[in-house]
Design a protein around this motif. Structure first.
Motif, PDB file in Angstrom:
ATOM      1  N   ASN A   2       3.464   3.359  -7.052  1.00 20.82           N
ATOM      2  CA  ASN A   2       3.126   3.935  -5.770  1.00 20.82           C
ATOM      3  C   ASN A   2       1.625   3.839  -5.504  1.00 20.82           C
ATOM      4  N   ASP A   3       0.823   4.037  -6.554  1.00 18.79           N
ATOM      5  CA  ASP A   3      -0.632   3.959  -6.407  1.00 18.79           C
ATOM      6  C   ASP A   3      -1.057   2.543  -6.037  1.00 18.79           C
ATOM      7  N   GLU A   5       0.751   0.295  -4.457  1.00 18.85           N
ATOM      8  CA  GLU A   5       1.165   0.035  -3.078  1.00 18.85           C
ATOM      9  C   GLU A   5       0.194   0.679  -2.085  1.00 18.85           C
ATOM     10  N   GLY A   6      -0.264   1.869  -2.402  1.00 26.34           N
ATOM     11  CA  GLY A   6      -1.231   2.550  -1.538  1.00 26.34           C
ATOM     12  C   GLY A   6      -2.547   1.806  -1.477  1.00 26.34           C
ATOM     13  N   ARG A   7      -2.981   1.310  -2.623  1.00 30.27           N
ATOM     14  CA  ARG A   7      -4.227   0.554  -2.658  1.00 30.27           C
ATOM     15  C   ARG A   7      -4.105  -0.760  -1.888  1.00 30.27           C
ATOM     16  N   ILE A   8      -2.959  -1.424  -2.032  1.00 29.34           N
ATOM     17  CA  ILE A   8      -2.732  -2.672  -1.302  1.00 29.34           C
ATOM     18  C   ILE A   8      -2.704  -2.401   0.197  1.00 29.34           C
ATOM     19  N   GLU A   9      -2.045  -1.341   0.594  1.00 28.15           N
ATOM     20  CA  GLU A   9      -1.989  -0.990   2.010  1.00 28.15           C
ATOM     21  C   GLU A   9      -3.385  -0.682   2.547  1.00 28.15           C
ATOM     22  N   ALA A  10      -4.172   0.036   1.779  1.00 33.24           N
ATOM     23  CA  ALA A  10      -5.541   0.355   2.195  1.00 33.24           C
ATOM     24  C   ALA A  10      -6.361  -0.927   2.350  1.00 33.24           C
ATOM     25  N   GLU A  12      -5.175  -3.899   3.044  1.00 30.95           N
ATOM     26  CA  GLU A  12      -4.675  -4.602   4.221  1.00 30.95           C
ATOM     27  C   GLU A  12      -5.247  -4.003   5.505  1.00 30.95           C
ATOM     28  N   VAL A  13      -5.342  -2.691   5.545  1.00 31.08           N
ATOM     29  CA  VAL A  13      -5.912  -2.026   6.721  1.00 31.08           C
ATOM     30  C   VAL A  13      -7.386  -2.408   6.870  1.00 31.08           C
ATOM     31  N   ARG A  14      -8.120  -2.371   5.774  1.00 28.08           N
ATOM     32  CA  ARG A  14      -9.538  -2.748   5.828  1.00 28.08           C
ATOM     33  C   ARG A  14      -9.698  -4.195   6.263  1.00 28.08           C
ATOM     34  N   THR A  16      -7.707  -5.921   8.152  1.00 22.71           N
ATOM     35  CA  THR A  16      -7.410  -5.995   9.582  1.00 22.71           C
ATOM     36  C   THR A  16      -8.621  -5.572  10.403  1.00 22.71           C
TER      37      THR A  16
END
Length: 70
Positions: A2-3, A5-10, A12-14, A16
């Motif tokens: 889960n950690d 996935e959260g880091r990957i999502e963060a 990806e947001v950055r 973008t």
């Protein structure tokens, strides 16, 4: 997991946001180049007009010596 996935999502947001910032900066640079090109054209036209006025001026030429009282 889960950690990660959260880091990957963060990330990806950055990414973008960074892509948008790069695009905004690119548009700003393009606009500035257009402005600079327009200003260069105006400057060249003004220089041509000044040269034309100097050429058509019937005043004394710069090669004449100054009057004796100088």
């Amino acid at each position: 997991m889960n950690d990660v996935e959260g880091r990957i999502e963060a990330l990806e947001v950055r990414l973008t946001y960074q892509d948008q910032v790069v695009e905004d900066l690119n548009q700003t640079v393009i606009a500035q180049w257009k402005l600079i090109d327009g200003l260069k054209r105006q400057l060249n036209e003004l220089l041509d007009r000044v040269q034309e006025v100097e050429d058509n001026a019937g005043g004394p030429s710069a090669s004449e010596p100054p009057p004796p009282h100088y």
